[in-house]
Design an enzyme around this catalytic site. Structure first.
Site, short mmCIF file in Angstrom:
data_model
loop_
_atom_site.label_atom_id
_atom_site.label_comp_id
_atom_site.label_asym_id
_atom_site.label_seq_id
_atom_site.Cartn_x
_atom_site.Cartn_y
_atom_site.Cartn_z
N HIS A 228 0.81 -1.22 0.00
CA HIS A 228 0.00 0.00 0.00
C HIS A 228 0.85 1.27 0.00
CE1 HIS A 228 -3.88 1.69 -0.11
NE2 HIS A 228 -4.49 0.84 0.69
N ASP A 232 -2.42 1.67 -4.69
CA ASP A 232 -3.69 1.75 -3.98
C ASP A 232 -4.67 0.76 -4.61
OD1 ASP A 232 -4.70 2.95 -6.30
OD2 ASP A 232 -4.43 4.97 -5.53
#
Length: 263
Positions: A228, A232
């Protein structure tokens, strides 16, 4: 090894390397006591894998996205040109990484760095342990050539003949447990890579066609584990959507060279 079963001795009960190593078999223990051979062959490999996986799970913010793919045409074409389902998946991943280069990134010194070359690591389980040989610079390889390289690396992994350079500099990893009957799973990212693709088994499922009629189709589930810090949810979804498009229209992955080599 299940990390949840290990009692951590680090701050706040966290699992540290020493905790993992205490769970590993060492030469001259249980096997010798039972009259067998010392378990030397996989100890170093398993310790190295354990070290990397603990570091990855503790320090990389993983998230997971799964997509279901109709493999009807892949199965039909693979028989025509003599390659495996996994070869098509690797080819689709290579093509998709070209379109989504940020997925082909490394996390280096606190920032994401896109890699120019697409070098795909393949998780190969052997009786010596788990190896990750790398198909180097495979972004523009014809499907048949990619298949030959993948088979060569897997064969040498099983024979213990991989060289150090065969397992270095991977930019993206594919782990396929479909041959073990696993429907879907989530893999742990190999640092410093941005993502790893987990491939399940191809299984007949009920699907609805464009005429809203039910039917049976061979379906595979692909799960992307992503970092992350680099990607995304939209990045992961778009990458998997591109892979799905390639695999559901696999003629786009086949070149004239592939057909000619089969002949």
């Amino acid at each position: 090894m299940n990390l949840a079963d290990i009692r951590g001795s680090g701050p706040g009960g966290r699992v540290v390397l020493a905790d993992v190593e205490r769970t590993q078999p060492t030469p001259g223990t249980d096997a010798e006591a039972a009259g067998g051979k010392p378990q030397k062959r996989s100890v170093k490999i398993r310790r190295l894998v354990a070290r990397k996986m603990v570091d990855s799970w503790q320090n990389i913010p993983h998230f997971f996205v799964t997509v279901a793919v109709d493999m009807t045409d892949v199965i039909r074409f693979r028989r025509d040109i003599g390659v495996s389902i996994n070869d098509f998946i690797v080819a689709a991943a290579a093509s998709s990484l070209k379109e989504h280069p940020w997925v082909n990134s490394h996390w280096i010194d606190g920032e994401a760095v896109e890699k120019e070359s697409i070098d795909i690591s393949l998780a190969v389980a052997t009786d010596r342990g788990l190896y990750n040989p790398v198909i180097k610079d495979c972004g523009n390889l014809p499907l048949k050539e990619l298949s030959l390289r993948a088979k060569d690396l897997a064969d040498r992994a099983h024979k213990g003949k991989l060289r150090e350079e065969d397992m270095s500099e991977g930019t993206f990893t594919i782990s396929n447990m479909g041959m073990l009957g696993v429907e879907s799973f989530s893999a742990i990212i190999t640092p410093p890579q941005a993502a790893v693709l987990a491939v399940g088994t191809v299984k007949g499922e009920i699907v609805i066609n464009e005429k809203e009629e039910p039917g049976i189709a061979p379906v595979v589930r692909l799960t992307l584990s992503a970092d992350h810090r680099i990607l995304d949810g939209a990045d992961a979804a778009e990458f998997l959507a591109t892979m799905k498009t390639y695999l559901e229209a696999p003629v786009t992955l086949i070149t004239c060279d592939d057909v000619n080599k089969k002949r």
